[in-house]
Design a protein around this motif. Sequence first.
Motif, PDB file in Angstrom:
ATOM      1  N   LEU A 121       0.870  -1.180   0.000  1.00  0.00           N
ATOM      2  CA  LEU A 121       0.000   0.000   0.000  1.00  0.00           C
ATOM      3  C   LEU A 121       0.905   1.228   0.000  1.00  0.00           C
ATOM      4  O   LEU A 121       1.456   1.606   1.039  1.00  0.00           O
ATOM      5  N   VAL A 122       1.084   1.829  -1.167  1.00  0.00           N
ATOM      6  CA  VAL A 122       2.058   2.912  -1.315  1.00  0.00           C
ATOM      7  C   VAL A 122       1.315   4.248  -1.303  1.00  0.00           C
ATOM      8  O   VAL A 122       0.599   4.586  -2.251  1.00  0.00           O
ATOM      9  N   CYS A 123       1.514   4.989  -0.235  1.00  0.00           N
ATOM     10  CA  CYS A 123       0.713   6.190   0.030  1.00  0.00           C
ATOM     11  C   CYS A 123       1.186   7.402  -0.766  1.00  0.00           C
ATOM     12  O   CYS A 123       2.220   7.386  -1.425  1.00  0.00           O
ATOM     13  N   GLY A 124       0.397   8.473  -0.690  1.00  0.00           N
ATOM     14  CA  GLY A 124       0.654   9.687  -1.432  1.00  0.00           C
ATOM     15  C   GLY A 124       1.615  10.622  -0.729  1.00  0.00           C
ATOM     16  O   GLY A 124       2.063  10.383   0.397  1.00  0.00           O
ATOM     17  N   GLY A 125       1.934  11.713  -1.420  1.00  0.00           N
ATOM     18  CA  GLY A 125       2.880  12.704  -0.932  1.00  0.00           C
ATOM     19  C   GLY A 125       3.641  13.274  -2.107  1.00  0.00           C
ATOM     20  O   GLY A 125       3.046  13.624  -3.128  1.00  0.00           O
ATOM     21  N   ASP A 126       4.953  13.354  -2.007  1.00  0.00           N
ATOM     22  CA  ASP A 126       5.779  13.879  -3.097  1.00  0.00           C
ATOM     23  C   ASP A 126       6.298  12.727  -3.947  1.00  0.00           C
ATOM     24  O   ASP A 126       7.031  11.859  -3.471  1.00  0.00           O
ATOM     25  N   VAL A 127       5.942  12.735  -5.230  1.00  0.00           N
ATOM     26  CA  VAL A 127       6.215  11.590  -6.090  1.00  0.00           C
ATOM     27  C   VAL A 127       7.705  11.412  -6.367  1.00  0.00           C
ATOM     28  O   VAL A 127       8.202  10.270  -6.402  1.00  0.00           O
ATOM     29  N   LEU A 128       8.459  12.482  -6.578  1.00  0.00           N
ATOM     30  CA  LEU A 128       9.878  12.323  -6.888  1.00  0.00           C
ATOM     31  C   LEU A 128      10.694  11.962  -5.642  1.00  0.00           C
ATOM     32  O   LEU A 128      11.709  11.271  -5.742  1.00  0.00           O
ATOM     33  N   TYR A 129      10.247  12.416  -4.484  1.00  0.00           N
ATOM     34  CA  TYR A 129      10.880  11.972  -3.234  1.00  0.00           C
ATOM     35  C   TYR A 129      10.662  10.476  -3.054  1.00  0.00           C
ATOM     36  O   TYR A 129      11.582   9.742  -2.688  1.00  0.00           O
ATOM     37  N   LEU A 130       9.449  10.024  -3.338  1.00  0.00           N
ATOM     38  CA  LEU A 130       9.148   8.598  -3.258  1.00  0.00           C
ATOM     39  C   LEU A 130      10.011   7.812  -4.240  1.00  0.00           C
ATOM     40  O   LEU A 130      10.577   6.768  -3.899  1.00  0.00           O
ATOM     41  N   HIS A 131      10.116   8.313  -5.474  1.00  0.00           N
ATOM     42  CA  HIS A 131      10.939   7.635  -6.478  1.00  0.00           C
ATOM     43  C   HIS A 131      12.387   7.518  -6.003  1.00  0.00           C
ATOM     44  O   HIS A 131      13.018   6.456  -6.129  1.00  0.00           O
ATOM     45  N   HIS A 132      12.915   8.606  -5.456  1.00  0.00           N
ATOM     46  CA  HIS A 132      14.294   8.598  -4.965  1.00  0.00           C
ATOM     47  C   HIS A 132      14.509   7.488  -3.944  1.00  0.00           C
ATOM     48  O   HIS A 132      15.478   6.713  -4.039  1.00  0.00           O
ATOM     49  N   TRP A 133      13.615   7.383  -2.980  1.00  0.00           N
ATOM     50  CA  TRP A 133      13.809   6.402  -1.912  1.00  0.00           C
ATOM     51  C   TRP A 133      13.436   4.994  -2.339  1.00  0.00           C
ATOM     52  O   TRP A 133      13.962   4.020  -1.782  1.00  0.00           O
ATOM     53  N   MET A 134      12.584   4.853  -3.321  1.00  0.00           N
ATOM     54  CA  MET A 134      12.369   3.515  -3.881  1.00  0.00           C
ATOM     55  C   MET A 134      13.671   2.984  -4.490  1.00  0.00           C
ATOM     56  O   MET A 134      14.011   1.808  -4.330  1.00  0.00           O
ATOM     57  N   CYS A 135      14.391   3.862  -5.170  1.00  0.00           N
ATOM     58  CA  CYS A 135      15.662   3.461  -5.780  1.00  0.00           C
ATOM     59  C   CYS A 135      16.749   3.280  -4.733  1.00  0.00           C
ATOM     60  O   CYS A 135      17.485   2.282  -4.737  1.00  0.00           O
ATOM     61  N   GLU A 136      16.881   4.241  -3.810  1.00  0.00           N
ATOM     62  CA  GLU A 136      17.929   4.175  -2.787  1.00  0.00           C
ATOM     63  C   GLU A 136      17.762   2.967  -1.871  1.00  0.00           C
ATOM     64  O   GLU A 136      18.745   2.373  -1.423  1.00  0.00           O
ATOM     65  N   SER A 137      16.540   2.593  -1.589  1.00  0.00           N
ATOM     66  CA  SER A 137      16.267   1.500  -0.654  1.00  0.00           C
ATOM     67  C   SER A 137      16.448   0.124  -1.273  1.00  0.00           C
ATOM     68  O   SER A 137      16.609  -0.875  -0.559  1.00  0.00           O
TER      69      SER A 137
END
Length: 224
Positions: free
Chosen positions: A96-112
């Motif tokens: 369940l991937v919640c809302g917020g800032d999309v590019l911040y989310l993208h960054h941490w999806m990659c970093e993690s």
Amino acid sequence: MKLLLTSGGVSNQSIREALCDLLGKPIAESTALCVPTAMYGMPGTAVMTWRQIAGQTPTPMVELGWKSVGMLELTALPSVDEQNWVPVVRETDALLVCGGDVLYLHHWMCESGLADLLPSLRETVYVGLSAGSMVMAPHVGEEFVGWKPAAGGDSALGMVEFSIFPHLDNPMCPQNTMAHAQKWASRMPVPGYAIDDATAIKVVDGAVEVVSEGQWKLFERWSS
């Protein structure tokens, strides 16, 4: 991976039925992990982040009656051994991937490392909410660039071949009108869906289906 990309969560019976269809079993028999990370890319969102995790928002995700719900915080994962979180992700029925800032989310999806893991999760249902849905696109559009990655641009994961303009005609998002969606689409290099909070996009093996009790529009790719 099976995708249910929403603007406003599992907000009506049609979207709920689509979720159950993707799960292949009732929600009450399914496990889920909530990913709240996108909220941290926005100012003053500590309370809203907690509300999302606690299932106390008007965008239903966590509070659907899951067998169990855990939390996967992407900013913490680089400091955690993969053996402590990858098996948990592989075993869960839904992300369940919640809302917020999309590019911040993208960054941490990659970093993690989650971004690299996603393609191997063949049976997992990915349920996106707003930014959580938009991040699956190749591009999000300059209108949705808030937090800026070091490399610039508006690129996201590219796991689908279209982009998403969410919260269509939502009074809380006065810029998210159909006229603004059309301008957004005119600058996008891929097709775009404008969807309201009663609409979701279901994607299975590349096949796209719109599930809606509201308003939506597909903008085909514009010619230059």
